[in-house]
Design a protein around this motif. Structure first.
Motif, PDB file in Angstrom:
ATOM      1  N   GLU A   1     117.822  23.819  80.243  1.00  0.00           N
ATOM      2  CA  GLU A   1     117.677  23.158  78.946  1.00  0.00           C
ATOM      3  C   GLU A   1     116.580  22.106  79.040  1.00  0.00           C
ATOM      4  OE1 GLU A   1     121.693  21.920  78.075  1.00  0.00           O
ATOM      5  OE2 GLU A   1     122.417  23.989  78.054  1.00  0.00           O
ATOM      6  N   ASN A   2     116.810  20.886  78.544  1.00  0.00           N
ATOM      7  CA  ASN A   2     115.779  19.846  78.616  1.00  0.00           C
ATOM      8  C   ASN A   2     115.575  19.308  80.031  1.00  0.00           C
ATOM      9  OD1 ASN A   2     115.064  19.946  75.935  1.00  0.00           O
ATOM     10  ND2 ASN A   2     116.394  18.278  75.310  1.00  0.00           N
ATOM     11  N   GLY A   3     116.440  19.678  80.953  1.00  0.00           N
ATOM     12  CA  GLY A   3     116.266  19.281  82.346  1.00  0.00           C
ATOM     13  C   GLY A   3     114.984  19.811  82.948  1.00  0.00           C
ATOM     14  N   VAL A   4     114.438  20.916  82.394  1.00  0.00           N
ATOM     15  CA  VAL A   4     113.215  21.497  82.956  1.00  0.00           C
ATOM     16  C   VAL A   4     112.041  20.519  82.904  1.00  0.00           C
ATOM     17  CG1 VAL A   4     113.922  23.880  82.493  1.00  0.00           C
ATOM     18  CG2 VAL A   4     112.534  22.654  80.808  1.00  0.00           C
ATOM     19  N   TYR A   5     112.099  19.533  82.019  1.00  0.00           N
ATOM     20  CA  TYR A   5     111.028  18.531  81.972  1.00  0.00           C
ATOM     21  C   TYR A   5     110.927  17.752  83.279  1.00  0.00           C
ATOM     22  CZ  TYR A   5     110.602  19.381  76.955  1.00  0.00           C
ATOM     23  OH  TYR A   5     110.395  19.964  75.720  1.00  0.00           O
ATOM     24  N   GLY A   6     112.005  17.668  84.030  1.00  0.00           N
ATOM     25  CA  GLY A   6     112.002  16.961  85.304  1.00  0.00           C
ATOM     26  C   GLY A   6     111.182  17.640  86.378  1.00  0.00           C
TER      27      GLY A   6
END
Length: 106
Positions: free
Chosen positions: A33-38
């Motif tokens: 999810e938005n964790g891929v930005y890390g």
């Protein structure tokens, strides 16, 4: 092996940092999810956690991002930190099957 999943953006959440503080050498970390930005090479997590990611990767920790979530956010694989590999849904299932437990970080 534990599978750690992180679904929150490193831009506004400490979940990735909290995860990296406890992950072991034989564990796997999957950003979803938005964790891929890390996993972005220019993300705040890169600045704050790059040393930990490099050390953990060398010691055996595996790092992954879910390909579909990267694509949904317009993230190209070349923009990721070198420690991260992309995986598809089948790879996610394989990691979950391999793991003795799954720890989700919010």
């Amino acid at each position: 092996m534990l599978l750690h999943t992180v679904n929150k953006s490193a831009f506004d959440n400490s979940a990735l940092g909290d995860c990296l503080a406890v992950v072991s050498a034989d564990d796997a970390v999957l950003l979803i999810e938005n964790g891929v930005y890390g996993a972005l090479d220019n993300s705040p997590s890169e600045l704050a956690h790059i040393k930990n990611i490099k050390q953990l990767s060398v010691s055996g920790t595996r790092f992954f991002v879910l390909q579909a979530d990267c694509e949904a956010r317009g993230i190209d694989g070349s923009a990721l930190l070198p420690a991260f590999k992309t995986t598809d849904d089948a790879g996610f299932v394989a990691l979950a099957t391999e793991a003795s437990a799954i720890q989700s970080w919010y």
